[in-house]
Scaffold this motif. Sequence first.
Motif, PDB file in Angstrom:
ATOM      1  N   ARG A 112       0.817  -1.263   0.019  1.00  0.00           N
ATOM      2  CA  ARG A 112      -0.070  -0.153   0.031  1.00  0.00           C
ATOM      3  C   ARG A 112       0.755   1.151  -0.073  1.00  0.00           C
ATOM      4  O   ARG A 112       1.672   1.449   0.869  1.00  0.00           O
ATOM      5  CB  ARG A 112      -0.985   0.066   1.257  1.00  0.00           C
ATOM      6  N   PHE A 113       0.616   1.939  -0.872  1.00  0.00           N
ATOM      7  CA  PHE A 113       1.486   3.372  -1.016  1.00  0.00           C
ATOM      8  C   PHE A 113       0.590   4.727  -1.097  1.00  0.00           C
ATOM      9  O   PHE A 113      -0.423   4.603  -1.712  1.00  0.00           O
ATOM     10  CB  PHE A 113       2.545   3.347  -2.194  1.00  0.00           C
ATOM     11  N   ALA A 114       0.861   5.794  -0.377  1.00  0.00           N
ATOM     12  CA  ALA A 114       0.087   6.740  -0.580  1.00  0.00           C
ATOM     13  C   ALA A 114       0.739   8.168  -0.742  1.00  0.00           C
ATOM     14  O   ALA A 114       1.894   8.129  -0.025  1.00  0.00           O
ATOM     15  CB  ALA A 114      -0.918   6.818   0.556  1.00  0.00           C
ATOM     16  N   LEU A 115       0.279   9.016  -1.404  1.00  0.00           N
ATOM     17  CA  LEU A 115       0.876  10.584  -1.642  1.00  0.00           C
ATOM     18  C   LEU A 115      -0.365  11.334  -0.987  1.00  0.00           C
ATOM     19  O   LEU A 115      -1.222  11.418  -1.437  1.00  0.00           O
ATOM     20  CB  LEU A 115       1.210  10.771  -2.947  1.00  0.00           C
ATOM     21  N   VAL A 116       0.220  11.896   0.038  1.00  0.00           N
ATOM     22  CA  VAL A 116      -0.898  12.893   0.838  1.00  0.00           C
ATOM     23  C   VAL A 116      -0.339  14.204   0.766  1.00  0.00           C
ATOM     24  O   VAL A 116       0.829  14.718   1.034  1.00  0.00           O
ATOM     25  CB  VAL A 116      -1.335  12.491   2.122  1.00  0.00           C
TER      26      VAL A 116
END
Length: 479
Positions: free
Chosen positions: A28-32
């Motif tokens: 799981r990868f996220a850019l916020v």
Amino acid sequence: MTVRFSLLAALVFSLVPIFSSAAIAADRFALVIGNAKYPDADAPLKEPVNDARSIADELKRDGFTVEVGENLTGDGMRKALERLYGQIKPGAVALVFFSGYGVQSNRQSFMIPVDAQIWTEADVRRDGLSLETVLGEINNRGAGVKIALIDASRRNPYERRFRSFSAGLAPVIAPNGTLVMYSAALSSVMSDNGGDHGLFVQELLKEIRVPDLMAEETLNRTRVGVTRASRSEQVPWISSSLAEDFSFIPGARPAVAALPQQPAAETPPPPPAAKVDPPTPPKAETPVPPAPEKPAVASLPSNDPPRSPPQPALADDPTIKSLTAKLVENPDDAGSLYRRGQVYASKGAYDLAIKDFGDTIRLNPKDVEAYNNRCWVRAVTGELQSALRDCNEALRLRPNFVDALDSRGLVNLKSGLAKNAIADFDAALKINPRLTSSLYGRGLARQRSGAISDGEVDVNNAKAMDPNIVKEFAGYGVR
């Protein structure tokens, strides 16, 4: 172009007893991203940075590898996205959260970096980052689940007099396996509540923490929560084409329902608050300048905005500094003069704006945009006769120019010429029925001409479309 969206209408999404855990077990990868400090805005946004930090903390607890970006420039956003793309492996989950300003152009939604310089439609596509492009690239890298949470349906500093635009965000054409949520309905805007966190993020965090919910149910519950809390003034929009079960909380199990599978369909929004739709102006021939009424000698309002010199910080504005540097090198750079005039006007430095627009017209006597913008600035400051001449010239150069019709309506409204104002606003609304400034202006003009009930309908519709419209007109000296 025919667009088909795969939206889910039910809160029960897994109708098969065999559960696929691929999306839960995947990386799981996220850019916020939280963008709050836009130089073109009157003040920094209060919510995006805090919202981004809270979302990032929650996603980390849910097993995401998270990168957080605050007040990113265009280059910073592109580099952060490249890092996200580089992490994605086949079957991974990739999530993008963006809070800040968003603009739709050519039926696409663009996330706006803090250093964007937007005056024309082309500038949006040059400086903004297309949500469709981002989701397409994530898909090309092999992500199995793609999620975009976009909190950008705000009234932005690039609209109104400085760009012809459509409010809010546009529907997204996303690849299969994508879940997209906007914090407000398509083509609508909302106001920040002035607190540390926005309503959308408050409700989203509440629902993400509920165990045993699939992601689509989490977002549907968020939409219901936001709609109820705002009394239907803010209704988030959801689009889903997920092909597998996914939960924000690892280990959640989907509910099994003995219901026949239904085809994907658009998620119906909850019943909105009762509002009267803006009446569509009757069809008319090409509008021509209305016969001028003779204004009263003392028609100028006493509450025009003061023509004060610019604030000391104005000279340090990065956009103004950049444009001024170009003009030092080439004083006859009409494009830079016009754009600096726009920035001056947006900052309330009206005398400087009028000068730059005048110099632009000197270099290009057929610059219809410069005439219109100078008309509007002069209307705001009370130079009504000069403003009228500018608007008339803009409409001579470009008949049916909706912004100039709207500007001239303001001139006539401030001059006490209600019938002329109604004619101009009618013509503008014939071209763009959702032009809030013309709708509100026509409402005021109708009330002043004695059509009280019709005027109230226009005013209430305009306020429903944009709660800030009353404050905006007060800034023009019209109450």
